[in-house]
Structures are given as structure tokens and as C-alpha cells.
Design a protein around this motif. Structure first.
Motif, PDB file in Angstrom:
ATOM      1  N   GLN A  58      -3.576  36.239  28.858  1.00 10.42           N
ATOM      2  CA  GLN A  58      -2.992  37.229  29.770  1.00 10.42           C
ATOM      3  C   GLN A  58      -3.180  38.651  29.267  1.00 10.42           C
ATOM      4  OE1 GLN A  58       1.096  36.081  30.291  1.00 10.42           O
ATOM      5  NE2 GLN A  58       0.603  34.438  31.765  1.00 10.42           N
ATOM      6  N   ARG A  59      -3.366  38.831  27.968  1.00  8.76           N
ATOM      7  CA  ARG A  59      -3.502  40.170  27.393  1.00  8.76           C
ATOM      8  C   ARG A  59      -4.949  40.532  27.062  1.00  8.76           C
ATOM      9  NH1 ARG A  59       1.669  40.572  23.225  1.00  8.76           N
ATOM     10  NH2 ARG A  59       3.289  40.159  24.784  1.00  8.76           N
ATOM     11  N   GLY A  60      -5.875  39.716  27.479  1.00  7.88           N
ATOM     12  CA  GLY A  60      -7.279  40.000  27.183  1.00  7.88           C
ATOM     13  C   GLY A  60      -7.963  38.770  26.626  1.00  7.88           C
ATOM     14  N   ILE A  61      -8.769  38.962  25.569  1.00  8.94           N
ATOM     15  CA  ILE A  61      -9.463  37.842  24.955  1.00  8.94           C
ATOM     16  C   ILE A  61      -9.149  37.818  23.469  1.00  8.94           C
ATOM     17  CG2 ILE A  61     -11.366  37.780  26.635  1.00  8.94           C
ATOM     18  CD1 ILE A  61     -13.037  39.414  24.673  1.00  8.94           C
ATOM     19  N   ILE A  62      -9.163  36.599  22.931  1.00  5.21           N
ATOM     20  CA  ILE A  62      -8.939  36.460  21.492  1.00  5.21           C
ATOM     21  C   ILE A  62     -10.111  35.678  20.908  1.00  5.21           C
ATOM     22  CG2 ILE A  62      -6.429  36.615  21.615  1.00  5.21           C
ATOM     23  CD1 ILE A  62      -6.336  33.552  21.441  1.00  5.21           C
ATOM     24  N   PRO A  63     -10.526  36.015  19.691  1.00  7.24           N
ATOM     25  CA  PRO A  63     -11.680  35.335  19.097  1.00  7.24           C
ATOM     26  C   PRO A  63     -11.327  33.933  18.624  1.00  7.24           C
ATOM     27  CG  PRO A  63     -10.761  36.900  17.534  1.00  7.24           C
ATOM     28  CD  PRO A  63      -9.997  37.090  18.824  1.00  7.24           C
ATOM     29  N   THR A  64     -12.316  33.055  18.693  1.00  5.45           N
ATOM     30  CA  THR A  64     -12.169  31.723  18.133  1.00  5.45           C
ATOM     31  C   THR A  64     -12.389  31.799  16.620  1.00  5.45           C
ATOM     32  OG1 THR A  64     -14.502  31.174  18.353  1.00  5.45           O
ATOM     33  CG2 THR A  64     -13.070  30.720  20.264  1.00  5.45           C
ATOM     34  N   ALA A  65     -12.168  30.652  15.969  1.00  7.59           N
ATOM     35  CA  ALA A  65     -12.416  30.602  14.527  1.00  7.59           C
ATOM     36  C   ALA A  65     -13.880  30.909  14.218  1.00  7.59           C
ATOM     37  CB  ALA A  65     -12.031  29.214  13.983  1.00  7.59           C
ATOM     38  N   LYS A  66     -14.787  30.425  15.093  1.00  5.36           N
ATOM     39  CA  LYS A  66     -16.205  30.697  14.899  1.00  5.36           C
ATOM     40  C   LYS A  66     -16.485  32.194  15.005  1.00  5.36           C
ATOM     41  CE  LYS A  66     -20.609  29.560  14.621  1.00  5.36           C
ATOM     42  NZ  LYS A  66     -21.196  28.960  13.399  1.00  5.36           N
TER      43      LYS A  66
END
Length: 299
Positions: A58-66
Motif C-alpha cells: 500500500q505504501r509503494g514497493i519493497i525489495p525482496t531478499a534477492k
């Protein structure tokens, strides 16, 4: 990553922007692209690395562990590429390289020797390797990297090379200062033709040069009794004999033991140029070296 062929630098720049901004919208603004374009790039990144990389929230995008693993290496790659694209900073005082220069005996004495003190003062780490001019093979020597700069005449310069005119040279009569013919500061044609002359000939077998051609054009000739192969030996010959020589003025202009007189016949001069290959045309060190030689930069 599946195949490096599918990855280009723009994908890495997009990854870096997405990782920093955590927003497709802000990443698009940073990259100067539209949101759909950045979404398309993100799809290609996911295919290349076989990972979602960024998860929508909801607040944008978050990076994966990769993505977190890739962030530092990608930033380093972009920094390295940026360094490659930046022109290197050239410092003459600390430069360390060798310049290969082709010059005749005349060019060595008239151009290279006066230049060396300035070069040594400004850049003591630059070495200069001087070799004879080989007109037949100069082009190949440049292309192979065996030669960086050559001092030649325009007539002998290979085609398709960069060139810069250094100067136009004239001829003078040179003789020892206490020579009987030097007393009046002039010499007439009869006296000139009666004297014994020394001639510099690269073959060491010729007794005719441009002076003889000029004399022949007016129906006269001189007496050449000595032919030598080097301009470097000429001053000593003139100092120790009654011989005179018709020579390029720069060879004797700074010798206090010799005097010069204008020839009594019109002798065509010549030009001296520097030539170099496209291979080194934009190299900062070579550019600085040439500028110092040409006098367009101060030591």
C-alpha cells in the motif's frame, strides 16, 4: 541471472532507482521515463534475475531478499561504468609512460633537444624513445603502436594521419667565425662557388643537394669535397676546417663558434610538421605531450 546478453546498463540503472525510491512513480521521474515504461523495465529485470525483486504494498514497493543482495553489486557496477565514461585526469608531474618519436638528425637537433629541458621540468616520469624516420613503414608503425609521433616534412607524411605544422625553415651558409670568407658578413656568388663545401647526405654517397639544384638553374655549380651522413657532426667539421655548408638555420643559430651568411642564391626552404595516429589522438597524456611540444601549454 539467466543470460547476461539480456541485461543492459539501463536495466541496472532502473533497478538502482527502484531500490532507492521504493516507488515506481518516483523512479520514473528520476529516470525521465513514464510509469508504464518503468513497469516494463521491472518485468525485464524480473525475467533476467528470475525473482520478483520488488513487491507492491500500500505504501509503494519493497525489495525482496534477492534485491537486497543485488543492491550493492549493482551500485558498484554503475559506479565503475561511470568512471570508465569520465575522462581521466592527467597529471604531468606524476605521469609515467613512454613516447616513441621518429625524427631525422635535423629534427632531433632542431626540435627534440630544445624541447627536452621543458619536458623534463614538467614531467620527469615521461620517457622519450627517439628512432630514425622510416617513411616506407611509418603508417604500419603507427597502426601497430610502435610509433606515437613523427617529425617529418609534409611531402613525406603518410595519408590519413593527424598533422600540425611546426615551422618553416630557411637555409643559411654556415662557417667558422674566423673564416676568411666571414669577414664582411656577406658572400658573393663567385666566392661561394670557389670555396670547398661540406654536404650532409643520408646515403653518404651523394655530392649534390638543393643548393646544387638552385645553382644549376642559373648555370653555376659549387665544389662539394665532403659528404657526411649526420647533421650532428657538421658543426665540428665546420669549426676545424675551412669548409662551409649550406644548412637549415636552426642547426647553427645558437652556436657561438659559427657564423651564418645569407646564401648568394635563392634556395627553397622546407616545412617541418608533427604527425600522429588516431589511436593516440584523444589520449590525455599524448595530448599534453603534443601541446607542450607545440608551445600551446606551458611547462
Amino acid at each position: 541471472m539467466r543470460d547476461i546478453k539480456s541485461l543492459d546498463i539501463n536495466l541496472l540503472k532502473a533497478f538502482d532507482a527502484l531500490f532507492d525510491e521504493r516507488s515506481v512513480t518516483r523512479a520514473a521521474d528520476r529516470l525521465g521515463l513514464t510509469q508504464p515504461a518503468v513497469s516494463g523495465v521491472l518485468g525485464r529485470l524480473r525475467d533476467s534475475f528470475d525473482d520478483p525483486l520488488f513487491i507492491r504494498t500500500q505504501r509503494g514497493i519493497i525489495p525482496t531478499a534477492k534485491a537486497n543482495e543485488l543492491a550493492a553489486p549493482v551500485r558498484q557496477i554503475l559506479a565503475d561504468v561511470e568512471t570508465l565514461l569520465q575522462p581521466p585526469v592527467f597529471d604531468p608531474a606524476t605521469a609515467q609512460f613512454t613516447m616513441s618519436l621518429a625524427a631525422t638528425d635535423y629534427a632531433l637537433q632542431a626540435v627534440v633537444l630544445p624541447f627536452l629541458p621543458r619536458l623534463r621540468a614538467a614531467s620527469p616520469g615521461i620517457r622519450v624513445s627517439v628512432r630514425p624516420v622510416d617513411n616506407d613503414n611509418a603508417q604500419v608503425q603507427f597502426e601497430r603502436g610502435e610509433l606515437d609521433l613523427a617529425l617529418v616534412t609534409p611531402e613525406t607524411a603518410p595519408q590519413d594521419l593527424h598533422a600540425r605544422r611546426l615551422f618553416d625553415e630557411t637555409y643559411v651558409c654556415a662557417l667558422r667565425r674566423d673564416h676568411p670568407a666571414a669577414r664582411n658578413g656577406t658572400i658573393d656568388l663567385d666566392r661561394f662557388c670557389d670555396l670547398d663545401h661540406v654536404l650532409v647526405s643520408f646515403s653518404g654517397q651523394r655530392f649534390r643537394g638543393v643548393t646544387d639544384d638552385a645553382l644549376a638553374a642559373i648555370g653555376r655549380k659549387r665544389r662539394v669535397v665532403l659528404s657526411i651522413t649526420s647533421f650532428l657532426a657538421l658543426p665540428e667539421v665546420l669549426k676545424t676546417t675551412d669548409l662551409i655548408a649550406v644548412v637549415p638555420s636552426r642547426l647553427v643559430s645558437n652556436d657561438p663558434t659559427l657564423t651564418t651568411i645569407a646564401p648568394p642564391v635563392d634556395i627553397p626552404g622546407f616545412s617541418k610538421i608533427a604527425i600522429w595516429h588516431e589511436r593516440t589522438h584523444r589520449d590525455p597524456g599524448h595530448q599534453w605531450f603534443r601541446a607542450l611540444l607545440f608551445g600551446t601549454v606551458q611547462a
